[in-house]
Scaffold this active site. Sequence first.
Site, PDB file in Angstrom:
ATOM      1  N   ASP A  65       0.805  -1.219   0.000  1.00 33.78           N
ATOM      2  CA  ASP A  65       0.000   0.000   0.000  1.00 33.78           C
ATOM      3  C   ASP A  65       0.838   1.269   0.000  1.00 33.78           C
ATOM      4  OD1 ASP A  65       0.700  -0.827   2.621  1.00 33.78           O
ATOM      5  OD2 ASP A  65      -0.871   0.381   3.527  1.00 33.78           O
ATOM      6  N   HIS A 263      -3.493   7.306   7.698  1.00 29.70           N
ATOM      7  CA  HIS A 263      -3.462   5.846   7.530  1.00 29.70           C
ATOM      8  C   HIS A 263      -4.593   5.170   8.306  1.00 29.70           C
ATOM      9  CE1 HIS A 263      -1.505   1.769   7.369  1.00 29.70           C
ATOM     10  NE2 HIS A 263      -1.007   2.240   6.241  1.00 29.70           N
TER      11      HIS A 263
END
Length: 311
Positions: A65, A263
């Site tokens: 990611d 995040h």
Amino acid sequence: MLEVIFLGTGGIMPNRERNVPAIALRYKGEIILFDVGEGTMRQMSTAKLSPMKVEKIFITHFHGDHYLGLAALIQTMNLWNREKPLHIYGPKYTFRFIQNFLNSGFFRPGFDIHVHEIGEVRLKFGDYEIWSFKVEHGIPALGYVFKEKDKRGKFLPEKLAEYGLSEGPILGKLEKQGQIEWNGRIIRLEDVTGPRRKGVKVVYTGDTEPCERTRLFAENADLLIHEATYLRPEDRGDSYHTTVGEACEIAKKAKVKLLALFHRAFRYTYDEYMAKARELCDVPFVIPKDFDVLTFKSGRWEMRNLLEDWQ
């Protein structure tokens, strides 16, 4: 002026609301990328950011990611006939992973790519520096500091008058050389200017569990972008991540001016996450969404969203 453009703010996997991590810093016409999760090229296109203005990419670690958007970005640069070199920085194994990336398809970039595998270093680039520091994520991982060089103090009219100086080329010479001889006297730049002005400091942790080095490198930062994947410690399990409360505590200890919680795990809604942050944080904070922009002007941050600007 410095702009921090959040291209992707979610963690682990993208969803309809937010993409995976990618942050662009725009400074004096240059775009610096920190992490390039999948879809970063599309996010840049939506944000009207040209990949041709990217000269440096800093990758925090090699979980998908945070770097899987790199291949598409490089291919787009190639299709646009890029000639300028591209510099990619990252932790141990960066060279191996980038080499594997470039060998995985039937294309070769027509420009030079310089890969820099770094530990804790201090890199100097003109009017700013990038510092890297080790974080705790179970694999080689780095956080980064963008530090603008301190600026000279403003010229003081009363001091200029005292030394018989006036606006014009002579002040440019003094600023360039640091001192000049004028009317039989040696005049130093600090004789006619106020206190030096601190350059802006932005810190990005990437993925990490709470660690002392983050607090150390974030000391007195203007902005700390700290991962805060989970709301509660029990949600974290054995993963090397940080909770909202832990990120707020680090920001408080480091005396940062603004904390950006980053995040967020896809399981949490924005409202749920914001409510918990308001409960736990006693420092100024924001929870950026994709395409939010923080602009640092006159010593303070202003936030807006690019998509709302264009409506």
